[in-house]
Design a protein around this motif. Sequence first.
Motif, PDB file in Angstrom:
ATOM      1  N   TRP A 158       0.868  -1.283  -0.135  1.00  0.00           N
ATOM      2  CA  TRP A 158      -0.190   0.018  -0.087  1.00  0.00           C
ATOM      3  C   TRP A 158       0.961   1.241  -0.091  1.00  0.00           C
ATOM      4  O   TRP A 158       2.032   1.424   0.569  1.00  0.00           O
ATOM      5  N   THR A 159       0.460   2.473  -0.843  1.00  0.00           N
ATOM      6  CA  THR A 159       1.095   3.642  -0.656  1.00  0.00           C
ATOM      7  C   THR A 159      -0.414   4.483  -1.076  1.00  0.00           C
ATOM      8  O   THR A 159      -1.330   4.210  -1.403  1.00  0.00           O
ATOM      9  N   LEU A 160       0.009   5.779  -0.599  1.00  0.00           N
ATOM     10  CA  LEU A 160      -1.050   6.722  -0.828  1.00  0.00           C
ATOM     11  C   LEU A 160      -1.702   6.648  -2.260  1.00  0.00           C
ATOM     12  O   LEU A 160      -2.733   7.077  -2.536  1.00  0.00           O
ATOM     13  N   ASP A 161      -0.568   6.585  -3.229  1.00  0.00           N
ATOM     14  CA  ASP A 161      -0.868   6.456  -4.462  1.00  0.00           C
ATOM     15  C   ASP A 161      -2.024   5.426  -4.752  1.00  0.00           C
ATOM     16  O   ASP A 161      -2.570   5.522  -6.006  1.00  0.00           O
ATOM     17  N   ALA A 162      -1.943   4.672  -4.200  1.00  0.00           N
ATOM     18  CA  ALA A 162      -3.047   3.657  -4.477  1.00  0.00           C
ATOM     19  C   ALA A 162      -4.411   4.186  -4.368  1.00  0.00           C
ATOM     20  O   ALA A 162      -5.516   3.401  -4.873  1.00  0.00           O
ATOM     21  N   LEU A 163      -4.773   5.259  -3.919  1.00  0.00           N
ATOM     22  CA  LEU A 163      -6.093   5.909  -3.677  1.00  0.00           C
ATOM     23  C   LEU A 163      -6.316   6.678  -4.793  1.00  0.00           C
ATOM     24  O   LEU A 163      -7.255   7.402  -5.038  1.00  0.00           O
ATOM     25  N   ALA A 164      -5.337   6.902  -5.770  1.00  0.00           N
ATOM     26  CA  ALA A 164      -5.645   7.909  -7.150  1.00  0.00           C
ATOM     27  C   ALA A 164      -6.726   7.829  -7.565  1.00  0.00           C
ATOM     28  O   ALA A 164      -7.162   8.715  -8.120  1.00  0.00           O
ATOM     29  N   ASP A 165      -7.257   6.775  -7.849  1.00  0.00           N
ATOM     30  CA  ASP A 165      -8.468   6.603  -8.574  1.00  0.00           C
ATOM     31  C   ASP A 165      -9.755   6.802  -8.046  1.00  0.00           C
ATOM     32  O   ASP A 165     -10.776   6.423  -8.477  1.00  0.00           O
ATOM     33  N   ALA A 166      -9.621   7.370  -6.586  1.00  0.00           N
ATOM     34  CA  ALA A 166     -10.880   7.477  -6.286  1.00  0.00           C
ATOM     35  C   ALA A 166     -11.819   8.681  -6.628  1.00  0.00           C
ATOM     36  O   ALA A 166     -11.187   9.598  -6.800  1.00  0.00           O
ATOM     37  N   PRO A 167     -12.871   8.478  -6.622  1.00  0.00           N
ATOM     38  CA  PRO A 167     -13.780   9.599  -7.363  1.00  0.00           C
ATOM     39  C   PRO A 167     -14.069  10.651  -6.288  1.00  0.00           C
ATOM     40  O   PRO A 167     -15.283  10.641  -6.106  1.00  0.00           O
ATOM     41  N   LEU A 168     -13.281  11.536  -5.898  1.00  0.00           N
ATOM     42  CA  LEU A 168     -13.369  12.381  -4.932  1.00  0.00           C
ATOM     43  C   LEU A 168     -14.132  13.769  -5.644  1.00  0.00           C
ATOM     44  O   LEU A 168     -13.885  13.957  -6.530  1.00  0.00           O
ATOM     45  N   GLY A 169     -14.955  14.239  -4.568  1.00  0.00           N
ATOM     46  CA  GLY A 169     -15.715  15.342  -4.974  1.00  0.00           C
ATOM     47  C   GLY A 169     -16.773  14.887  -6.034  1.00  0.00           C
ATOM     48  O   GLY A 169     -17.624  15.657  -6.493  1.00  0.00           O
ATOM     49  N   ARG A 170     -17.049  13.475  -6.097  1.00  0.00           N
ATOM     50  CA  ARG A 170     -18.099  13.187  -6.715  1.00  0.00           C
ATOM     51  C   ARG A 170     -19.258  12.347  -5.911  1.00  0.00           C
ATOM     52  O   ARG A 170     -18.961  12.143  -4.997  1.00  0.00           O
ATOM     53  N   SER A 171     -20.448  12.339  -6.367  1.00  0.00           N
ATOM     54  CA  SER A 171     -21.556  11.778  -5.595  1.00  0.00           C
ATOM     55  C   SER A 171     -21.405  10.164  -5.688  1.00  0.00           C
ATOM     56  O   SER A 171     -21.033   9.714  -6.470  1.00  0.00           O
ATOM     57  N   HIS A 172     -21.735   9.581  -4.450  1.00  0.00           N
ATOM     58  CA  HIS A 172     -21.655   8.317  -4.356  1.00  0.00           C
ATOM     59  C   HIS A 172     -22.812   7.646  -5.137  1.00  0.00           C
ATOM     60  O   HIS A 172     -22.842   6.389  -5.185  1.00  0.00           O
ATOM     61  N   ARG A 173     -23.709   8.384  -5.560  1.00  0.00           N
ATOM     62  CA  ARG A 173     -24.711   8.142  -6.282  1.00  0.00           C
ATOM     63  C   ARG A 173     -24.523   8.054  -7.985  1.00  0.00           C
ATOM     64  O   ARG A 173     -25.581   7.877  -8.638  1.00  0.00           O
ATOM     65  N   SER A 174     -23.397   8.696  -8.233  1.00  0.00           N
ATOM     66  CA  SER A 174     -22.909   8.910  -9.646  1.00  0.00           C
ATOM     67  C   SER A 174     -22.630   7.532 -10.135  1.00  0.00           C
ATOM     68  O   SER A 174     -22.418   6.377  -9.341  1.00  0.00           O
ATOM     69  N   ALA A 175     -22.827   7.395 -11.556  1.00  0.00           N
ATOM     70  CA  ALA A 175     -22.550   6.044 -11.912  1.00  0.00           C
ATOM     71  C   ALA A 175     -20.926   5.315 -11.578  1.00  0.00           C
ATOM     72  O   ALA A 175     -20.800   4.355 -10.877  1.00  0.00           O
ATOM     73  N   VAL A 176     -19.923   6.232 -11.444  1.00  0.00           N
ATOM     74  CA  VAL A 176     -18.603   5.885 -10.947  1.00  0.00           C
ATOM     75  C   VAL A 176     -18.538   5.414  -9.569  1.00  0.00           C
ATOM     76  O   VAL A 176     -18.085   4.444  -9.109  1.00  0.00           O
ATOM     77  N   GLY A 177     -19.408   6.575  -8.786  1.00  0.00           N
ATOM     78  CA  GLY A 177     -19.500   6.027  -7.300  1.00  0.00           C
ATOM     79  C   GLY A 177     -20.231   4.689  -7.067  1.00  0.00           C
ATOM     80  O   GLY A 177     -19.878   3.731  -6.369  1.00  0.00           O
TER      81      GLY A 177
END
Length: 382
Positions: A26-45
């Motif tokens: 694990w490194t912090l970079d592992a989280l780079a693909d997190a859909p931050l600032g997006r709704s958890h109800r969006s398609a990606v979320g």
Amino acid sequence: MVMTTPATRPVNPRFSSGPCAKPPTWTLDALADAPLGRSHRSAVGKDKLKAAIEGTREILGIPDDYRIGIVPASDTGAFEMAMWSMLGERPVQMVAWESFGSGWVSDVVKQLKIEATAHVADYGQIVDMAALNFDQDVCFTWNGTTSGVRVPSGDVIPANRAGLTLCDATSAAFAQDLPWDKLDVVTFSWQKVMGGEAAHGMLILSPRAVERLESYTPAWPLPKIFRLTKGGKLIEDIFTGATINTPSMLCVEDYLFALDWARAVGGLKGLRARADANAQAIWNFCESRDWIANLADDPATRSNTSVCLKFTDDRISDGAAFAKAVAKRLEAEGVALDIGAYRDAPAGLRIWCGATVETSDIQALLPWLDWAFEAEISTIGA
Ligand SMILES: Cc1ncc(COP(=O)(O)O)c(C=O)c1O
């Protein structure tokens, strides 16, 4: 005896029993693909949440007809939600052999105030599961994190039970085999064996648990974050990733990384083998010393995740102070963080051996235990 400090140190000194060490890659970079600032109800979320649910099913081998939901408030939230939503339909057997199980007992007895029988064993021991009445509901913890005592097998749970089995498996899931056909409700948190983040709980329901939810309404009110049904029907969306309230997509991403890592080490079999090897290294160490022993009385019940140890040397008069001093020494050397026994448990050490811990780090830690013990015992009567 003067002990020299061991030559090798654990690469990762994190042996906490929760939050547990991150996966070794694990490194912090592992989280780079997190859909931050997006709704958890969006398609990606929604896709990410669904992947977390389906990845859990895949790695843990959960049957297709069991529901898996991501719920608020970590393992505590998931287990409370189950108890408050399902118990009270029939009498309940509350089973405990350490602090967390005891917490569930007092919750049911003092808060829900339903007809309950408490079956309690002391730290180091286990309740005789075969003696329970499984026609009533049964609540228990699979792996007692604060005593290092686990259920050896689910064989004694009858397949044709009339009651539900509610199992807090937070320090067992991903390290021990859980017999899904014997368990109606299983809960855990990402922060344990997977080395994920806390605050999100996993709630797993058998078809019989769903039947209970749809056929029984408790006499007490339920807050929104506990509600699993609407109009007498299960809210199915919760079990496809439409969470009750907003989850952290950063934590979800982190869990997805952990699931990928679990696949890379061979799935559940690989995870379990890692925990087994870690625990075995400590058991072997204890076996060849006469001053330290496993807190679990019966070897068949020894945990392979939360390994709890007690000091057995006669020269020690204040066990709590001694254990604290040993843990403090190890922490000060930077070789072991957070290995003091749980605050309500008997004095001693608790060394997390879950899958994210490297066996080489456990092995590197062991000579330091000798060192810290000798250093501390030499201060007695000095
Ligand atoms: C057996 C058991 N149950 C419940 C909990 C509480 O977990 P959480 O803080 O994730 O809600 C823990 C935490 O260590 C635990 O070990």
